[in-house]
Enzyme design. Structure first.
Site, mmCIF file in Angstrom:
data_model
loop_
_atom_site.group_PDB
_atom_site.id
_atom_site.type_symbol
_atom_site.label_atom_id
_atom_site.label_comp_id
_atom_site.label_asym_id
_atom_site.label_seq_id
_atom_site.Cartn_x
_atom_site.Cartn_y
_atom_site.Cartn_z
ATOM 1 N N GLU A 24 0.873 -1.175 0.000
ATOM 2 C CA GLU A 24 0.000 0.000 0.000
ATOM 3 C C GLU A 24 0.908 1.221 0.000
ATOM 4 O OE1 GLU A 24 -2.557 -0.136 3.385
ATOM 5 O OE2 GLU A 24 -3.644 -1.906 2.699
ATOM 6 N N ASP A 72 -5.740 9.365 9.779
ATOM 7 C CA ASP A 72 -4.423 8.853 10.144
ATOM 8 C C ASP A 72 -3.970 9.352 11.505
ATOM 9 O OD1 ASP A 72 -3.802 7.359 7.745
ATOM 10 O OD2 ASP A 72 -3.779 9.295 6.728
#
EC number: 4.2.1.20
Length: 269
Positions: A49, A60
């Site tokens: 990824e 995040d």
């Protein structure tokens, strides 16, 4: 068969889970990031990824927010991220690459242009964290029409009423976020993950990868006994943050990847 389907099918035949590694494109700089990207498969990464840096990475945790900041400060752009994939594909045509990030940069870039260039560069899948199934027409539909898998996130709060809608147009694999919250948060219990995977399998035949909070080879091995894929991101990104130089960042990330791969590969023996 797509590269993602091929890879998960091969690993299923081998009787083991996939190690899915996340790094942010351009962190700590373009050249070192490309070295990391090119080195991950030999260090044991089965699927990669690659994070697309964005100025407001709301899903995040601190580690990946800082990685994004480092990459942006080093001049990383979406154009450069696609170029990294092109350069990776010169030497590697088998390891799947999934771009992960937010819709805004793609929207600004132009969806059709992005999909065309991503496919041409050798991108295999997309994880767009802020684009729910209700907006499939904007990106998921054109991406899948071009042969790029669109991977959905599911969480502990995705209930049985919502799950079929989330999974309906998913492809590639399902990414189960084992802890509600931002990336890098605490890890879930084995019991919780076992139950969650059983629930997901009632709704889909796609491979199930589990992530968020996996930091050590031991934790990776525990998840590898249960899931089709083990996703590790923040732990790798932390190695870059802690490195005193770009060369050390490359070495430390690939060393941790090798250790994680040993954990994953030995899990079901």
């Amino acid at each position: 068969m797509s590269r993602l389907e091929q890879r998960f099918a091969e690993l299923k035949a081998e009787g083991r889970s996939a190690l899915v590694t996340f790094v942010t494109a351009g962190d700590p700089g373009y050249d070192a990031s490309l070295q990391i990207l090119k080195g991950l498969p030999a260090a044991g990464a089965d699927v990669i990824e690659l994070g697309m840096p964005f100025t407001d990475p709301m899903a995040d945790g601190v580690a990946i927010q800082l990685a994004t900041l480092r990459a942006l400060e080093a001049g990383q752009t979406l154009v450069k991220t696609l170029q990294m994939v092109r350069e990776f594909r010169v030497d590697n045509q088998t390891t799947p690459i999934v771009l992960m990030g937010y819709y805004n940069p793609i929207h600004r870039f132009g969806v059709d242009t992005f999909v065309t260039q991503a496919k041409e560069a050798g991108v295999d899948g997309l994880i767009i964290v802020d684009l729910p199934p209700e907006h499939d027409a904007e990106l998921a539909t054109p991406a899948q029409a071009a042969g790029i898998d669109f991977i959905r996130l599911t969480t502990p709060t995705t209930d049985d009423a919502r799950l079929p809608r989330v999974l309906e147009r998913s492809s590639g694999f399902v990414y189960y976020v084992s802890v509600a919250g931002v990336t890098g948060a605490g890890s879930a219990t084995t019991e919780h993950v076992t139950e969650a995977i059983a629930r997901l399998r009632r709704h889909t035949d796609l491979p199930i990868s589990v992530g968020f909070g996996i930091r050590t080879p031991e934790q990776a091995a525990n998840i590898a006994r249960l899931a089709d894929g083990v996703v590790v991101g923040s732990a790798l990104v932390d190695k870059i943050a802690q490195a005193k130089s770009a060369d050390q960042a490359v070495t430390d990330v690939l060393s941790l990847c090798s250790a994680l791969a040993e954990g994953v590969r030995g899990a079901r023996r």
